[in-house]
Motif scaffolding. Structure first.
Motif, PDB file in Angstrom:
ATOM      1  N   VAL A  70       0.995  -1.058   0.400  1.00 31.06           N
ATOM      2  CA  VAL A  70      -0.256  -0.409  -0.165  1.00 31.06           C
ATOM      3  C   VAL A  70       0.952   1.203   0.012  1.00 31.06           C
ATOM      4  CG1 VAL A  70      -2.097   1.562   1.348  1.00 31.06           C
ATOM      5  CG2 VAL A  70      -2.183  -1.238   1.329  1.00 31.06           C
ATOM      6  N   ALA A  71       1.266   1.009   1.252  1.00 28.24           N
ATOM      7  CA  ALA A  71       2.651   2.523   0.739  1.00 28.24           C
ATOM      8  C   ALA A  71       4.212   2.444  -0.099  1.00 28.24           C
ATOM      9  CB  ALA A  71       3.044   2.277   2.201  1.00 28.24           C
ATOM     10  N   PHE A  72       4.017   2.083  -0.942  1.00 27.35           N
ATOM     11  CA  PHE A  72       4.963   2.059  -2.264  1.00 27.35           C
ATOM     12  C   PHE A  72       4.054   2.283  -3.156  1.00 27.35           C
ATOM     13  CE2 PHE A  72       7.185   1.332  -6.239  1.00 27.35           C
ATOM     14  CZ  PHE A  72       8.507   1.171  -6.073  1.00 27.35           C
ATOM     15  N   ALA A  73       2.773   2.215  -3.407  1.00 30.13           N
ATOM     16  CA  ALA A  73       1.688   2.946  -4.773  1.00 30.13           C
ATOM     17  C   ALA A  73       1.333   4.587  -3.915  1.00 30.13           C
ATOM     18  CB  ALA A  73       0.295   1.645  -4.360  1.00 30.13           C
ATOM     19  N   PHE A  74       1.254   4.391  -1.733  1.00 31.79           N
ATOM     20  CA  PHE A  74       0.958   5.770  -2.106  1.00 31.79           C
ATOM     21  C   PHE A  74       1.807   6.802  -2.340  1.00 31.79           C
ATOM     22  CE2 PHE A  74      -0.437   9.163   0.242  1.00 31.79           C
ATOM     23  CZ  PHE A  74      -1.819   8.938   0.708  1.00 31.79           C
ATOM     24  N   LYS A  75       3.145   6.112  -2.528  1.00 30.16           N
ATOM     25  CA  LYS A  75       4.390   7.028  -2.079  1.00 30.16           C
ATOM     26  C   LYS A  75       4.493   7.476  -3.902  1.00 30.16           C
ATOM     27  CE  LYS A  75       7.093   6.785   1.884  1.00 30.16           C
ATOM     28  NZ  LYS A  75       7.805   8.537   2.321  1.00 30.16           N
ATOM     29  N   ARG A 211      17.399   5.794  -2.455  1.00 23.13           N
ATOM     30  CA  ARG A 211      18.240   5.775  -2.737  1.00 23.13           C
ATOM     31  C   ARG A 211      18.948   5.369  -3.854  1.00 23.13           C
ATOM     32  NH1 ARG A 211      18.666   7.771   1.579  1.00 23.13           N
ATOM     33  NH2 ARG A 211      19.950   7.902   3.292  1.00 23.13           N
ATOM     34  N   THR A 212      17.485   5.443  -5.130  1.00 24.63           N
ATOM     35  CA  THR A 212      18.208   5.009  -5.932  1.00 24.63           C
ATOM     36  C   THR A 212      17.807   6.093  -6.886  1.00 24.63           C
ATOM     37  OG1 THR A 212      16.003   3.622  -6.514  1.00 24.63           O
ATOM     38  CG2 THR A 212      18.126   2.433  -5.520  1.00 24.63           C
ATOM     39  N   ALA A 213      17.773   6.835  -8.386  1.00 26.08           N
ATOM     40  CA  ALA A 213      17.377   7.518  -9.375  1.00 26.08           C
ATOM     41  C   ALA A 213      16.037   6.556 -10.020  1.00 26.08           C
ATOM     42  CB  ALA A 213      18.439   7.483 -10.699  1.00 26.08           C
ATOM     43  N   LYS A 214      15.515   5.817  -9.609  1.00 22.60           N
ATOM     44  CA  LYS A 214      14.322   5.361 -10.142  1.00 22.60           C
ATOM     45  C   LYS A 214      13.920   5.150  -8.929  1.00 22.60           C
ATOM     46  CE  LYS A 214      13.333   2.916 -13.754  1.00 22.60           C
ATOM     47  NZ  LYS A 214      13.064   3.910 -14.361  1.00 22.60           N
ATOM     48  N   GLY A 215      13.860   5.394  -8.320  1.00 24.61           N
ATOM     49  CA  GLY A 215      12.770   5.695  -6.899  1.00 24.61           C
ATOM     50  C   GLY A 215      12.275   7.413  -6.604  1.00 24.61           C
ATOM     51  N   TYR A 216      13.053   7.548  -6.680  1.00 23.75           N
ATOM     52  CA  TYR A 216      13.884   9.710  -7.354  1.00 23.75           C
ATOM     53  C   TYR A 216      12.505   9.649  -8.132  1.00 23.75           C
ATOM     54  CZ  TYR A 216      14.172  14.879  -7.524  1.00 23.75           C
ATOM     55  OH  TYR A 216      14.575  15.526  -7.887  1.00 23.75           O
ATOM     56  N   GLU A 217      12.946   8.786  -9.583  1.00 24.99           N
ATOM     57  CA  GLU A 217      11.338   9.386 -10.034  1.00 24.99           C
ATOM     58  C   GLU A 217      10.046   8.992  -9.771  1.00 24.99           C
ATOM     59  OE1 GLU A 217      11.157   7.316 -15.075  1.00 24.99           O
ATOM     60  OE2 GLU A 217      13.404   7.708 -14.160  1.00 24.99           O
ATOM     61  N   VAL A 221       6.919  11.475 -10.077  1.00 31.29           N
ATOM     62  CA  VAL A 221       5.434  11.413 -10.712  1.00 31.29           C
ATOM     63  C   VAL A 221       4.399  11.110  -9.267  1.00 31.29           C
ATOM     64  CG1 VAL A 221       4.239   9.502 -11.823  1.00 31.29           C
ATOM     65  CG2 VAL A 221       7.416  10.084 -12.462  1.00 31.29           C
ATOM     66  N   GLY A 222       5.157  10.474  -8.145  1.00 32.86           N
ATOM     67  CA  GLY A 222       3.655  10.145  -7.112  1.00 32.86           C
ATOM     68  C   GLY A 222       3.389  11.726  -6.841  1.00 32.86           C
ATOM     69  N   PHE A 223       4.138  12.768  -6.822  1.00 35.31           N
ATOM     70  CA  PHE A 223       4.311  14.272  -6.332  1.00 35.31           C
ATOM     71  C   PHE A 223       3.418  15.340  -7.635  1.00 35.31           C
ATOM     72  CE2 PHE A 223       8.105  13.348  -3.115  1.00 35.31           C
ATOM     73  CZ  PHE A 223       7.889  13.894  -2.156  1.00 35.31           C
ATOM     74  N   ALA A 231       9.972  17.736 -16.807  1.00 34.22           N
ATOM     75  CA  ALA A 231      11.609  17.164 -16.761  1.00 34.22           C
ATOM     76  C   ALA A 231      11.665  15.535 -17.849  1.00 34.22           C
ATOM     77  CB  ALA A 231      11.525  16.575 -15.207  1.00 34.22           C
ATOM     78  N   GLY A 232      11.185  15.791 -18.530  1.00 37.38           N
ATOM     79  CA  GLY A 232      11.804  14.349 -19.459  1.00 37.38           C
ATOM     80  C   GLY A 232      11.603  12.805 -18.766  1.00 37.38           C
ATOM     81  N   MET A 233      10.873  12.720 -17.641  1.00 37.78           N
ATOM     82  CA  MET A 233      10.893  11.180 -17.223  1.00 37.78           C
ATOM     83  C   MET A 233       8.424  10.548 -18.066  1.00 37.78           C
ATOM     84  SD  MET A 233      10.885  12.614 -13.254  1.00 37.78           S
ATOM     85  CE  MET A 233      12.055  13.200 -12.554  1.00 37.78           C
ATOM     86  N   SER A 234       8.980   8.925 -17.674  1.00 29.08           N
ATOM     87  CA  SER A 234       7.816   8.818 -18.660  1.00 29.08           C
ATOM     88  C   SER A 234       7.282   8.023 -17.111  1.00 29.08           C
ATOM     89  CB  SER A 234       8.937   7.697 -19.014  1.00 29.08           C
ATOM     90  OG  SER A 234       7.067   6.339 -19.876  1.00 29.08           O
ATOM     91  N   VAL A 235       5.300   8.940 -17.373  1.00 29.89           N
ATOM     92  CA  VAL A 235       4.858   8.966 -15.858  1.00 29.89           C
ATOM     93  C   VAL A 235       4.401   7.745 -15.851  1.00 29.89           C
ATOM     94  CG1 VAL A 235       2.557  10.177 -15.691  1.00 29.89           C
ATOM     95  CG2 VAL A 235       4.518  11.321 -16.609  1.00 29.89           C
ATOM     96  N   ASN A 236       3.611   7.254 -17.609  1.00 32.81           N
ATOM     97  CA  ASN A 236       3.083   6.142 -17.707  1.00 32.81           C
ATOM     98  C   ASN A 236       4.034   5.082 -17.130  1.00 32.81           C
ATOM     99  OD1 ASN A 236       1.090   7.321 -18.854  1.00 32.81           O
ATOM    100  ND2 ASN A 236       1.324   6.465 -20.787  1.00 32.81           N
ATOM    101  N   LYS A 237       5.611   4.795 -17.999  1.00 29.45           N
ATOM    102  CA  LYS A 237       6.310   3.584 -17.704  1.00 29.45           C
ATOM    103  C   LYS A 237       6.140   3.131 -15.718  1.00 29.45           C
ATOM    104  CE  LYS A 237       8.781   3.107 -21.719  1.00 29.45           C
ATOM    105  NZ  LYS A 237      10.018   3.049 -22.270  1.00 29.45           N
ATOM    106  N   SER A 238       6.171   4.974 -14.970  1.00 36.09           N
ATOM    107  CA  SER A 238       6.609   5.163 -13.630  1.00 36.09           C
ATOM    108  C   SER A 238       5.317   4.147 -13.533  1.00 36.09           C
ATOM    109  CB  SER A 238       6.455   6.528 -13.432  1.00 36.09           C
ATOM    110  OG  SER A 238       7.775   7.123 -14.145  1.00 36.09           O
ATOM    111  N   ILE A 239       3.815   4.889 -13.573  1.00 32.70           N
ATOM    112  CA  ILE A 239       2.782   4.546 -12.829  1.00 32.70           C
ATOM    113  C   ILE A 239       2.576   2.358 -13.343  1.00 32.70           C
ATOM    114  CG2 ILE A 239       0.475   4.748 -13.400  1.00 32.70           C
ATOM    115  CD1 ILE A 239       0.459   6.909 -14.257  1.00 32.70           C
ATOM    116  N   ILE A 240       2.724   2.433 -14.024  1.00 35.39           N
ATOM    117  CA  ILE A 240       2.865   0.700 -14.498  1.00 35.39           C
ATOM    118  C   ILE A 240       4.007   0.098 -13.002  1.00 35.39           C
ATOM    119  CG2 ILE A 240       3.479  -1.145 -16.102  1.00 35.39           C
ATOM    120  CD1 ILE A 240       2.269   0.717 -18.455  1.00 35.39           C
TER     121      ILE A 240
END
Length: 349
Positions: A70-75, A211-217, A221-223, A231-240
């Motif tokens: 639950v927390a990971f999705a919420f973050k 501690r990872t770039a992917k986690g920051y991305e 996207v969550g924020f 900023a050039g991030m793939s929102v759709n890929k991050s959601i999936i």
């Protein structure tokens, strides 16, 4: 300012728990029960016997993983209500592998847990894809998929894993999380090695997000999805990806039940509640890994300790459900608690 925010984030769950216990005591008094005896019996039901401690840790194990899901999705800006369904498919997948293969334990057990995580990840992928591609709200999809998971797993148990039976055979010993050491230490409780897997998963979530770039991305996207997109991030890929990882945590929680507590899968007339309790665990834990571990222990302790209340204090264990509901209510009302704390702080000055 950051120090004040961190102070508030730590204090609010503590205040919520204390208020929940306080009002729970008032409810006991109003109902004609002794709250001191009731809470004393609750405490003894958790800590007075090694068996109860073992059972508390055993229940805490899947709670950590569903809380992380639950927390990971919420973050990452998503609300995964489908954790319950992901637990069910993970449970079934782990038992299926536990029954179907005859392998050395060093291969069989990790394979069964991996199968559970993959099943949960697949169940998370579907709402993630629908959210990313068609903007279908994940809350609606995940709620519906809980029911699909419940009836689909029941059908597979009756039609595929058995010949019309409601319960599968037991998994092979090589896929079991059971521990003779823990049985000896806790007077034959059902505590198992899954607690270590849950703690490792909590570390993985913290490390991945912080501690990872992917986690920051993912957090970016969550924020703010628009800012992340510019900023050039793939929102759709991050959601999936967020829903897949969240589902994997939930699927692993199912493996803790299938390979650890029960050692089999059975037809269920309703939901286990583990996934839904994970929402409360994540909420009280502030969606932080260490907070979720502590919150999972609290909820597991309340559930296990409540079983002792009718015997030792003649207090119905349903009253603990009221306490849990009150704690969740006060955590959800954190804005009001935060306002009171700020007023108190200003009054000191």
């Amino acid at each position: 300012m950051k120090a004040i925010t961190r102070y508030m984030n730590l204090l609010i769950p503590v205040i919520a728990v204390l208020l929940g216990l306080l009002i729970g005591a008032i409810v006991m008094l109003a109902a004609g029960y002794d709250p001191v005896a009731g809470y004393g019996a609750l405490w003894n039901g958790i800590f007075a016997d090694p068996f109860n401690i073992g059972e508390t840790i055993r229940l805490m194990t899947p709670y950590i993983l569903t809380g992380l899901a639950v927390a990971f999705a919420f973050k990452t800006g998503l609300f995964n209500i489908g954790v319950e369904g992901q637990v069910l498919v993970g449970w079934l997948a782990s038992v299926w592998v536990g029954i179907a293969f005859d392998l050395p334990k060093i291969i069989h057990l990790p394979l069964a847990i991996l199968a559970a995580a993959l099943a949960g990840a697949l169940w998370g992928f579907i709402p993630g894809l629908l959210k990313a591609r068609f903007r279908v709200h994940e809350v609606i999809v995940t709620i519906m998929m809980n029911y699909i998971a419940l009836y689909m797993t029941n059908a597979i148990i009756q039609s595929v894993l058995t010949k019309g039976s409601d319960t599968t055979e037991d998994i092979k010993a090589s896929a079991s999380l059971k521990s003779e050491t823990f049985e000896g230490l806790t007077n034959f409780s059902t505590m198992h090695y899954g607690i270590f897997i849950s703690l490792i998963a909590a570390f993985i979530m913290w490390f991945l997000l912080e501690r990872t770039a992917k986690g920051y991305e993912l957090r970016a996207v969550g924020f703010n999805q628009d800012a992340a997109h510019y900023a050039g991030m793939s929102v759709n890929k991050s959601i999936i990806l967020s829903m897949v990882i969240s589902g994997a945590f939930a699927g692993a929680a199912g493996a803790m039940e299938g390979l650890g507590t029960f050692q089999f899968a059975s037809v269920k007339s309703g939901f286990t509640g583990i996934g839904f309790d994970g929402i409360a665990v994540a909420l009280l834990g502030g969606n932080a890994a260490i907070g979720i571990i502590l919150s999972a222990f609290l909820f597991a302790g309340l559930k296990i300790g409540a079983l002792n209340m009718p015997f030792e204090a003649n207090v119905p264990n349903e009253l603990v459900e009221i306490v849990i509901a009150l704690i969740i209510f006060f955590v959800a009302s954190s804005y009001f608690i935060r306002w009171l704390l700020l007023r108190f702080k200003k009054g000191e000055k």
